[in-house]
Enzyme design. Structure first.
Site, PDB file in Angstrom:
ATOM      1  N   PHE A 145      34.721  49.384  41.181  1.00 49.14           N
ATOM      2  CA  PHE A 145      35.662  49.326  42.367  1.00 49.14           C
ATOM      3  C   PHE A 145      36.909  48.671  42.334  1.00 49.14           C
ATOM      4  CE2 PHE A 145      31.303  50.311  43.499  1.00 49.14           C
ATOM      5  CZ  PHE A 145      31.030  51.519  44.192  1.00 49.14           C
ATOM      6  N   VAL A 167      32.857  44.973  41.329  1.00 48.00           N
ATOM      7  CA  VAL A 167      34.269  44.861  42.214  1.00 48.00           C
ATOM      8  C   VAL A 167      35.115  44.197  41.639  1.00 48.00           C
ATOM      9  CG1 VAL A 167      35.023  44.492  44.585  1.00 48.00           C
ATOM     10  CG2 VAL A 167      32.605  45.286  44.104  1.00 48.00           C
ATOM     11  N   CYS A 168      36.454  44.587  41.617  1.00 50.96           N
ATOM     12  CA  CYS A 168      37.316  43.755  40.987  1.00 50.96           C
ATOM     13  C   CYS A 168      37.712  42.640  41.810  1.00 50.96           C
ATOM     14  CB  CYS A 168      38.895  44.603  40.954  1.00 50.96           C
ATOM     15  SG  CYS A 168      40.207  43.622  40.333  1.00 50.96           S
ATOM     16  N   VAL A 169      37.590  41.340  41.230  1.00 50.19           N
ATOM     17  CA  VAL A 169      37.698  40.106  41.945  1.00 50.19           C
ATOM     18  C   VAL A 169      38.698  39.838  42.679  1.00 50.19           C
ATOM     19  CG1 VAL A 169      37.950  38.600  40.092  1.00 50.19           C
ATOM     20  CG2 VAL A 169      36.959  37.639  42.119  1.00 50.19           C
ATOM     21  N   ALA A 213      39.514  42.358  45.591  1.00 48.15           N
ATOM     22  CA  ALA A 213      38.636  42.264  46.623  1.00 48.15           C
ATOM     23  C   ALA A 213      39.072  40.867  47.363  1.00 48.15           C
ATOM     24  CB  ALA A 213      37.189  41.812  46.170  1.00 48.15           C
TER      25      ALA A 213
END
Length: 128
Positions: free
Chosen positions: A39, A77-79, A82
């Site tokens: 994501f 999830v792309c840190v 996010a």
């Protein structure tokens, strides 16, 4: 076939995340493998446990969780995307001095390197 999915649309407001979910479910029903679902950009909103859809709407965030748990899928999830959008896990919230976090399990914060690795090992990468 091994697929990696890249979801860049939010869970509500566009159709892309819902399309990605239906695609993932269909791929699995046909016996294929999904090595990773990543994501990115607005797609990180799919990982927030604070999503509260109306009673007559699909709870897409919970649908992702159920699909992942039932099929042993990785929900990365792309840190950077996010944190920029206010989606954080317990550790990143603590580092930022925040008392709360909202990343729903089994979603996990991950770097773009994991997407690159998935792209290298998958037969197909499909973006939504």
């Amino acid at each position: 076939m091994h697929f990696a999915l890249l979801v860049t649309g939010p869970c509500y407001g566009t159709q892309s995340a819902a399309d990605a979910f239906r695609f993932a479910r269909a791929v699995l029903q046909q016996g294929h493998v999904i090595s990773q679902i990543f994501f990115y950009q607005e797609g990180v909103y799919n990982a927030s446990q604070l999503v509260q859809p109306a009673g007559d709407e699909t709870h897409l965030q919970q649908a992702w969780v159920n699909l992942a748990v039932a099929n042993g899928l990785t929900l990365d999830v792309c840190v950077a995307a996010a944190l920029r959008r206010g989606v954080s896990d317990k550790c990143s919230a603590a580092r930022a001095g925040l008392e709360q976090w909202n990343l729903a399990a089994p979603f996990r914060l991950s770097g773009l390197g994991s997407l690159a690795q998935a792209a290298l090992s998958a037969d197909r990468v499909v973006q939504f």
